[in-house]
Write a protein that holds these residues in place. Structure first.
Motif, PDB file in Angstrom:
ATOM      1  N   GLU A  37       0.846  -1.202   0.000  1.00 28.23           N
ATOM      2  CA  GLU A  37       0.000   0.000   0.000  1.00 28.23           C
ATOM      3  C   GLU A  37       0.878   1.248   0.000  1.00 28.23           C
ATOM      4  OE1 GLU A  37      -3.140  -0.425  -0.616  1.00 28.23           O
ATOM      5  OE2 GLU A  37      -2.765  -2.594  -0.518  1.00 28.23           O
ATOM      6  N   THR A  90      -0.198  -2.099  -4.274  1.00 32.60           N
ATOM      7  CA  THR A  90      -1.506  -2.076  -3.630  1.00 32.60           C
ATOM      8  C   THR A  90      -2.289  -3.339  -3.941  1.00 32.60           C
ATOM      9  OG1 THR A  90      -3.555  -0.799  -3.363  1.00 32.60           O
ATOM     10  CG2 THR A  90      -2.620  -0.907  -5.579  1.00 32.60           C
ATOM     11  N   GLU A  92      -5.611  -2.848  -3.714  1.00 30.86           N
ATOM     12  CA  GLU A  92      -6.887  -2.218  -4.050  1.00 30.86           C
ATOM     13  C   GLU A  92      -7.393  -2.734  -5.391  1.00 30.86           C
ATOM     14  OE1 GLU A  92      -6.630   2.002  -4.081  1.00 30.86           O
ATOM     15  OE2 GLU A  92      -5.960   2.168  -2.001  1.00 30.86           O
ATOM     16  N   PRO A  97      -5.404   0.602 -10.593  1.00 29.24           N
ATOM     17  CA  PRO A  97      -5.730   1.280  -9.340  1.00 29.24           C
ATOM     18  C   PRO A  97      -5.103   2.671  -9.281  1.00 29.24           C
ATOM     19  CG  PRO A  97      -3.941  -0.261  -8.988  1.00 29.24           C
ATOM     20  CD  PRO A  97      -4.374  -0.425 -10.420  1.00 29.24           C
ATOM     21  N   ARG A  98      -5.735   3.561  -8.591  1.00 25.89           N
ATOM     22  CA  ARG A  98      -5.247   4.913  -8.291  1.00 25.89           C
ATOM     23  C   ARG A  98      -4.777   5.692  -9.525  1.00 25.89           C
ATOM     24  NH1 ARG A  98      -4.707   5.806  -2.904  1.00 25.89           N
ATOM     25  NH2 ARG A  98      -4.942   7.939  -3.671  1.00 25.89           N
TER      26      ARG A  98
END
Length: 344
Positions: A37, A90, A92, A97-98
């Motif tokens: 993360e 991550t 996620e 992601p992001r």
């Protein structure tokens, strides 16, 4: 990173990172642990394609993407980076992601003339590129992170005694004080050595005692370069007391970046773990300087947190924290230390 041995740095092989796969595989060696993360930026020098700065931060909330991107770009500019690899670690969801964070980083670095060589994300041990969609090099399911991509780097780390920890928390634990039973014995020895040290200081004088402290430190570092044998409780106490003299501490900075760098770090780590508080703060700060000069801000911060937990008013540690916060590049720190006679 903690050090198990202290081979000479000049004998270590030169390592070159040429591809995204190598960058991803190298990051645990660059920051000292396996990130999770996290955002990691690997800055490359503008004059030569060498790693000039490695920054790891926790993934920010979405509304903090732009401020973080600006701060990171500023740090890269101060380090005179000409290019950067951005890697997000991550679990996620999202494909990718992001993206907001990556876009903010690309815009911020672009405004400062820093080229994003690639932007990658790592999930469940596989990496993908935000930019490349060609299945022959970037398959939809991702590419397994392969430590074999950096086998030379792994060999160099083993050669130098570097340990890659499983997480940031593991790295922090490597600098934690020894347990209560060992602590009690060390503190008892420290008090005995301290009383003797203080009783002799007026008669012998600071200059004589300081010279002796420097000689004892040099002997300990040279011994660690040849062997992983630990210091005795009395040696821990005497070396820690010696480092409480600012002139002695500053003379120890000259080992950063030399053949004895890893041996010195091994001694600093042992003193951080075993010296009686607050006499462990100088060793923790010296450890931070070594990490800072290598461009490893993550480890430098961990060492500085350790120093300030022991002595919240320790001025040299506070100065280094300010430098990290302002993005002062490693070479600027080295130049400042050299100007003040603190480092070669």
């Amino acid at each position: 990173m903690s050090r198990r041995s202290a081979s000479r740095a000049k004998d270590a092989p030169a390592i070159r990172l040429r591809s995204p796969a190598q960058i991803v595989a190298a990051i645990p060696y660059l920051v000292g642990f396996h990130p999770s993360e996290s955002l990691v930026a690997v800055g490359l020098g503008s004059e030569a394609p060498r790693v000039c700065l490695t920054v790891r931060v926790d993934l920010p909330p979405a509304d903090c993407s732009h401020p973080l991107a600006q701060l990171l770009a500023t740090h890269l500019r101060h380090a005179e980076a000409g290019g950067v690899f951005l890697v997000i670690f991550t679990e996620e969801t999202g494909e990718p992601p992001r993206p907001d964070l990556v876009t903010a980083l690309e815009e911020a670095t672009g405004e400062m003339g820093i080229e994003v060589r690639d932007a990658l994300w790592v999930r469940s041990g596989r990496w993908r590129s935000y930019r490349c969609r060609a299945p022959q090099c970037c398959p939809p399911g991702g590419t397994p992170v392969d430590a074999g991509q950096v086998s030379e780097l792994a060999a160099a780390a083993a050669f130098l005694g570097d340990v890659v920890h499983g997480s940031r928390e593991d790295l922090e634990r490597a600098l934690e004080p020894v347990g209560p039973l060992a602590r009690a014995a060390l503190d008892q020895t420290f008090e005995r050595v301290r009383r003797q040290f203080m009783s002799e200081l007026p008669g012998r004088g600071r200059d004589v005692v300081g010279a002796e402290s420097r000689a004892l430190l040099m002997a300990a570092v040279q011994a660690r370069a040849e062997s992983a044998a630990e210091l005795s409780a009395a040696e821990v106490a005497r070396l820690a007391l010696g480092l409480s003299d600012v002139l002695v501490r500053d003379s120890a900075l000259t080992w950063a970046g030399t053949d004895l760098e890893h041996a010195a770090e091994a001694v600093w780590v042992e003193l951080v773990r075993k010296a009686t508080s607050p006499y462990d703060a100088p060793a923790a700060t010296l450890l931070a300087v070594h990490a800072y000069l290598r461009g490893n801000g993550a480890y430098a911060r961990i060492a500085l947190d350790r120093a300030l937990a022991s002595d919240p008013a320790y001025s040299f540690a506070l100065l280094l924290v300010e430098g990290l916060d302002r993005g002062v590049p490693p070479k600027a720190l080295r130049a400042a230390l050299t100007r003040n006679g603190r480092a070669a």
